[in-house]
Design a protein around this motif. Structure first.
Motif, mmCIF file in Angstrom:
data_model
loop_
_atom_site.group_PDB
_atom_site.id
_atom_site.type_symbol
_atom_site.label_atom_id
_atom_site.label_comp_id
_atom_site.label_asym_id
_atom_site.label_seq_id
_atom_site.Cartn_x
_atom_site.Cartn_y
_atom_site.Cartn_z
ATOM 1 N N THR A 131 0.838 -1.194 0.000
ATOM 2 C CA THR A 131 0.000 0.000 0.000
ATOM 3 C C THR A 131 0.875 1.248 0.000
ATOM 4 O O THR A 131 1.846 1.349 0.753
ATOM 5 N N ASN A 159 5.335 -8.599 0.709
ATOM 6 C CA ASN A 159 4.873 -8.242 2.054
ATOM 7 C C ASN A 159 6.041 -8.070 3.026
ATOM 8 O O ASN A 159 6.009 -7.211 3.911
ATOM 9 N N ARG A 162 -4.807 -10.410 -1.481
ATOM 10 C CA ARG A 162 -5.745 -10.363 -0.356
ATOM 11 C C ARG A 162 -5.179 -11.067 0.872
ATOM 12 O O ARG A 162 -5.370 -10.621 1.999
ATOM 13 N N GLY A 184 -2.978 -8.629 2.518
ATOM 14 C CA GLY A 184 -3.446 -7.251 2.632
ATOM 15 C C GLY A 184 -2.678 -6.282 1.757
ATOM 16 O O GLY A 184 -2.444 -5.128 2.136
ATOM 17 N N HIS A 224 -1.757 -4.266 -2.096
ATOM 18 C CA HIS A 224 -2.448 -3.554 -3.169
ATOM 19 C C HIS A 224 -2.394 -4.388 -4.449
ATOM 20 O O HIS A 224 -1.386 -5.061 -4.720
#
Length: 354
Positions: free
Chosen positions: A217, A279, A294, A297, A299
């Motif tokens: 993100t 991640n 997903r 979490g 983008h």
């Protein structure tokens, strides 16, 4: 003392299917399979009910035998994933072979395993093997793991082309694939028709999914062109993976050579490992499914909508476990999980294409 079951033999002599027996006994079909596999010993009420339905005594269905004191002996195993001595593995019977798969490690827990590797061709069983009751599914879709909550399956994580090659070699029951044919734009059927003789396999849709760029993100990456920036590191997939083909296709369209992409030769074998690298900060971007994004979490920037199919050899189509798999694909409960957990389109799940 050990409880030995003869339910499978008695049921087949009576000509009653596992589904029919389960319905009459008021239990699930999975319970019947578990009893027949020796993984579950029913309570007195269920044992009496089964005996009544099959018109035999309880003693004809179940017997007590002394536990074997003999030391287990190593058995021949065909390992299709790297295996080293002492490593835990899962086993599955495919045709006349016992296939070994490295047991996936689980956080803070021992992996689910059936044996320990002795050498390159043998493993030491923990107990009498029931691997002939299982299905071995090869592929890269994280959503396949949802099947394991309903069926006794072993999953061999690999790229689509490797899965199809193992299927062709008779080393797996089912291969998952999402390979696009550049000439027709169709998924899977052209490559399947090229690899297998007509009538040799059956192709069933698992789901429609999206592949794209997976980033953290707030990342400035917005398109494939941004991957050529000097400060951007990617995590790629192995040759033969559909994700790598998607990346290469978009790089060609953008006029970008692989040499300009930092990390092009860094490989993650699977959507989830690739997304995990992003991640953990080991890479700034990877090509993976929306479901993988997903899971961590992350983008997601969509690049392609693909059809993921399951290819199975027709010689295994009549196996009870295979019938259970095909039945499960048509259940609304599974489709709901695939939609909510993975973000898949399940409108065509269970549809026979070939």
């Amino acid at each position: 003392m050990e409880t030995r079951t003869h339910l499978n033999q008695v049921r087949e002599r009576r000509g009653i299917s596992a589904a029919e027996l389960a319905k009459l006994a008021g239990v699930t079909r999975q319970t019947v399979y578990a009893i027949e596999a020796g993984d579950y010993v029913p309570n007195t009420a269920v044992a009496l009910q089964l005996a009544k339905i099959l018109e035999v005594s309880v003693e004809e269905l179940f017997s007590l035998e002394p536990a074997s004191s003999a030391a287990p002996k190593p058995v021949p195993v065909d390992f299709i994933t790297p295996a080293r001595a002492g490593q835990p593995v899962q086993l599955c019977r495919v045709g006349n072979r016992t296939i070994g798969i490295s047991a996936a490690s689980q956080h803070l827990m021992f992996p689910s395993a059936d044996a320990i590797v002795v050498n390159r061709s043998k493993a030491l069983l923990f107990q009498e093997s029931q691997d002939d009751k299982r299905l071995l599914i090869a592929g890269c879709d994280p959503g396949i793991s949802l099947l394991a909550r309903h069926l006794d399956i072993v999953i061999a994580p690999c790229a689509s082309r490797q899965a199809l090659e193992w299927l062709k070699q008779g080393k797996v029951h089912v291969a998952g694939t999402h390979l696009r044919d550049s000439a027709t734009g169709d998924y899977n059927l052209p490559v399947v028709n090229h690899l297998f003789p007509k009538g040799d396999v059956k192709v069933v849709t698992f789901a429609i999914w999206e592949q794209g760029l997976v980033t953290r993100t707030g990342s400035p990456i917005r398109s494939v062109e941004d991957l050529a920036e000097k400060n951007v590191r990617i995590m790629n997939r192995e040759k033969g993976a559909g994700s790598r083909e998607v990346l290469d296709q978009h790089l060609r369209a953008a006029g970008i050579t692989a040499a300009r992409i930092k990390g092009y030769d860094r490989i993650a074998t699977g959507h989830l490992p690739a997304a995990q690298a992003v991640n953990q900060g080991e890479a700034d971007c990877c090509i993976a499914t929306r479901s993988a994004a997903r899971a961590f979490g992350l983008h997601f920037i969509p690049l392609a909508t693909e059809r993921y199919d399951l290819v199975l050899r027709r010689q295994y189509a009549t196996l009870p476990a295979m019938q259970a798999l095909l039945d499960l694909l048509n259940r609304s409960a599974l489709r709901r999980k695939l939609e909510l957990l993975a973000g898949y389109d399940t409108a065509h799940t269970g549809e026979v294409l070939l």
